[in-house]
Write an enzyme that holds these catalytic residues in place. Structure first.
Site, mmCIF file in Angstrom:
data_model
loop_
_atom_site.group_PDB
_atom_site.id
_atom_site.type_symbol
_atom_site.label_atom_id
_atom_site.label_comp_id
_atom_site.label_asym_id
_atom_site.label_seq_id
_atom_site.Cartn_x
_atom_site.Cartn_y
_atom_site.Cartn_z
ATOM 1 C CE LYS A 221 51.655 45.188 30.444
ATOM 2 N NZ LYS A 221 50.904 44.806 31.669
ATOM 3 C CE1 TYR B 249 54.846 46.071 35.163
ATOM 4 C CE2 TYR B 249 55.761 44.094 34.181
ATOM 5 C CZ TYR B 249 54.913 45.175 34.113
ATOM 6 O OH TYR B 249 54.116 45.371 33.006
ATOM 7 C CG PHE C 83 50.601 38.123 40.959
ATOM 8 C CD1 PHE C 83 51.116 39.250 40.331
ATOM 9 C CD2 PHE C 83 49.734 38.294 42.039
ATOM 10 C CE1 PHE C 83 50.783 40.529 40.761
ATOM 11 C CE2 PHE C 83 49.382 39.579 42.472
ATOM 12 C CZ PHE C 83 49.918 40.691 41.821
ATOM 13 N NE ARG D 122 47.999 54.440 34.875
ATOM 14 C CZ ARG D 122 48.504 53.321 35.370
ATOM 15 N NH1 ARG D 122 49.459 52.658 34.744
ATOM 16 N NH2 ARG D 122 48.043 52.806 36.469
ATOM 17 C CB THR E 76 45.318 46.990 36.425
ATOM 18 O OG1 THR E 76 45.937 48.194 36.901
ATOM 19 C CG2 THR E 76 46.371 45.915 36.238
ATOM 20 N NE ARG F 60 46.207 47.872 30.926
ATOM 21 C CZ ARG F 60 46.867 48.404 31.940
ATOM 22 N NH1 ARG F 60 46.247 49.155 32.839
ATOM 23 N NH2 ARG F 60 48.173 48.214 32.054
ATOM 24 C CG ASN G 208 47.252 44.500 31.578
ATOM 25 O OD1 ASN G 208 48.349 44.270 31.087
ATOM 26 N ND2 ASN G 208 47.103 45.123 32.732
ATOM 27 C CG HIS H 192 53.946 49.722 31.287
ATOM 28 N ND1 HIS H 192 53.713 49.610 32.643
ATOM 29 C CD2 HIS H 192 54.729 50.821 31.125
ATOM 30 C CE1 HIS H 192 54.343 50.600 33.266
ATOM 31 N NE2 HIS H 192 54.974 51.351 32.368
ATOM 32 C CD GLU I 139 57.383 53.208 33.867
ATOM 33 O OE1 GLU I 139 56.971 52.476 34.770
ATOM 34 O OE2 GLU I 139 56.638 53.631 32.953
#
Ligand code: IDP
Ligand code: MG
Length: 153
Positions: free
Chosen positions: A9, A49, A57, A85, A91, A102, A112, A115, A126
């Site tokens: 990100k 998303y 948000f 993961r 998260t 993270r 964070n 993804h 995805e």
């Protein structure tokens, strides 16, 4: 073997830690089979998303994902979806355990760093969302016998 999608990100790109994060996946033994830098459109983020689109948000997350290009990566390995993961951590960066990406690099829910696809089904959707078939590579992982026992893959 499974394939899973990782997004580095803007929080990773802007802080100049993209290389360190990619390196973690390489060192773990995952094979990188796709990678590119892109700017994410409103449309693709609204799909990606979709599960958050009614949250107050949502527009903030979308804007945050557009503050710089991102690096998209497909990682391959035995159980890669869960492995990645777990490497990402939960998260919220403040709650993610030290040792996770993270947990080591983030103190934020939103900013964070990465993804990671959350299931085998999601990973498939995805990867197709962001990569065409000719952008995913099949090539021998030469060190496979040093990365797994031969009955593991
Ligand atoms: P995940 O990235 O751990 O799978 P999701 O619930 O799918 O978490 O949320 C996607 C992304 O949206 C998160 O990584 C985070 O950047 C952002 N996000 C999720 N929940 C919140 C929140 O409560 N506040 C701000 N951003 C959030
Ligand atoms: Mg998610």
């Amino acid at each position: 073997m499974q394939k899973t999608l990782v997004i580095l990100k803007p929080s990773a790109i802007q802080r100049g830690i993209a290389g360190e994060i990619i390196s973690r996946f390489e060192k773990k033994g995952l094979q990188i089979v796709g990678m590119k830098m892109v700017e994410l459109s409103d449309e693709i983020l609204e799909n990606h998303y979709a599960h958050l689109k009614n949250k107050p948000f949502f527009s903030r997350i979308k804007n945050s994902m557009q503050t710089s290009p991102v690096i998209l990566m497909v990682a391959k390995g035995v159980g890669a979806v869960e492995v990645v993961r777990k490497m990402a951590g939960v998260t919220n960066g403040r709650e993610a355990l030290p040792g996770t990406i993270r947990g080591d690099y983030s103190v934020s829910v939103q900013e964070n760093i990465v993804h990671a696809s959350d299931s085998i089904e999601t990973a498939d959707i995805e990867i197709k969302r962001f990569f065409s078939e000719d952008e995913i590579f099949e090539y021998p992982q030469q060190l496979l016998p040093n990365i797994y026992a031969n009955d593991e893959y």
